[in-house]
Write a protein that holds these residues in place. Structure first.
Motif, PDB file in Angstrom:
ATOM      1  N   LYS A   2       3.589  -4.171  -3.524  1.00 33.13           N
ATOM      2  CA  LYS A   2       4.655  -4.305  -2.450  1.00 33.13           C
ATOM      3  C   LYS A   2       5.816  -4.686  -3.036  1.00 33.13           C
ATOM      4  O   LYS A   2       6.137  -5.678  -4.001  1.00 33.13           O
ATOM      5  CB  LYS A   2       4.015  -5.297  -1.348  1.00 33.13           C
ATOM      6  CG  LYS A   2       2.610  -4.968  -1.163  1.00 33.13           C
ATOM      7  CD  LYS A   2       2.283  -5.310   0.529  1.00 33.13           C
ATOM      8  CE  LYS A   2       0.904  -4.970   0.837  1.00 33.13           C
ATOM      9  NZ  LYS A   2       0.938  -3.565   1.244  1.00 33.13           N
ATOM     10  N   TYR A   6       9.211  -5.888   1.271  1.00 36.34           N
ATOM     11  CA  TYR A   6       7.914  -6.513   1.974  1.00 36.34           C
ATOM     12  C   TYR A   6       8.075  -7.958   1.852  1.00 36.34           C
ATOM     13  O   TYR A   6       7.643  -8.833   2.801  1.00 36.34           O
ATOM     14  CB  TYR A   6       6.650  -6.067   1.070  1.00 36.34           C
ATOM     15  CG  TYR A   6       5.431  -6.618   1.601  1.00 36.34           C
ATOM     16  CD1 TYR A   6       4.807  -6.305   2.603  1.00 36.34           C
ATOM     17  CD2 TYR A   6       5.148  -7.658   0.759  1.00 36.34           C
ATOM     18  CE1 TYR A   6       3.502  -6.889   2.860  1.00 36.34           C
ATOM     19  CE2 TYR A   6       3.820  -8.486   1.144  1.00 36.34           C
ATOM     20  CZ  TYR A   6       3.177  -8.095   2.192  1.00 36.34           C
ATOM     21  OH  TYR A   6       1.969  -8.692   2.483  1.00 36.34           O
ATOM     22  N   GLU A   9      10.180  -9.634   4.500  1.00 29.81           N
ATOM     23  CA  GLU A   9       9.743  -9.214   5.882  1.00 29.81           C
ATOM     24  C   GLU A   9       8.741 -10.581   5.973  1.00 29.81           C
ATOM     25  O   GLU A   9       8.842 -11.015   7.229  1.00 29.81           O
ATOM     26  CB  GLU A   9       8.975  -8.323   5.984  1.00 29.81           C
ATOM     27  CG  GLU A   9       9.761  -6.769   5.823  1.00 29.81           C
ATOM     28  CD  GLU A   9       9.061  -5.641   5.925  1.00 29.81           C
ATOM     29  OE1 GLU A   9       7.901  -5.486   5.852  1.00 29.81           O
ATOM     30  OE2 GLU A   9       9.518  -4.435   5.973  1.00 29.81           O
TER      31      GLU A   9
END
Length: 137
Positions: A2, A6, A9
Motif C-alpha cells: 500500500k 493509503y 487515508e
C-alpha cells in the motif's frame, strides 16, 4: 503493498512529518511499513551536516505512526503516550529503506501496548515497546 495515499487515508500526519512511505502488510494485530531514507531529506541539513545520521527519535515516531495505521479508526487522532525499553542498535544512514514492524501485545480500554522494531538491510536498528491511544475528533 500500500502506498503513501493509503497511509494518508489512515493517519492525519502530512509532510514534512509523515514518516511512513508505504505499508507492506497489515493484519488484525500486526503491520509492516517502511520509510525510504534519502540523502536529500531535510533532516540531514541539521543532523549532522557532513555525517548524515537519521535521528532515533524519528525512527520511534515512524514506528508510532505505523501503530496508528494499524489501530486508528477514521476521524481519530493518534496520541503517543509512552516508550518503554527503547534500544538503538545500529546507525541509520542514507540511502536505505527503514522497515518498521509493529505487533499489538495488549490493550486496556483505549490504550494499546505495541512491540515495535525497525530494521535496515535485515539488521535490527531499533526496538521498543510503545504505548499509544487516540483522541476522538
Amino acid at each position: 503493498m500500500k502506498d503513501k495515499e493509503y497511509v494518508q487515508e489512515r493517519i492525519p500526519h502530512r509532510d514534512p512529518f509523515l514518516l511512513v512511505d508505504g505499508v507492506t502488510s497489515i493484519g488484525e494485530t500486526e503491520a509492516k511499513a517502511y520509510r525510504d531514507i534519502l540523502e536529500d531529506d531535510p533532516v540531514f541539513r541539521g543532523h549532522f551536516p557532513g555525517c548524515p545520521i537519521y535521528p532515533g527519535v524519528l525512527i520511534i515516531e515512524g514506528l508510532a505512526q505505523t501503530a496508528g495505521i494499524l489501530l486508528l479508526k477514521p476521524g481519530t487522532t493518534p496520541l503517543f503516550v509512552g516508550i518503554e525499553r527503547a534500544r538503538f542498535k545500529t546507525i541509520v544512514k542514507p540511502p536505505c529503506r527503514l522497515e518498521y514492524s509493529i505487533r499489538l501485545i495488549g490493550r486496556k480500554m483505549n490504550l494499546a501496548k505495541i512491540d515495535a522494531t525497525a530494521f535496515v538491510d535485515g539488521k535490527l536498528s531499533v526496538k521498543a515497546v510503545l504505548l499509544v491511544t487516540s483522541l476522538e475528533q
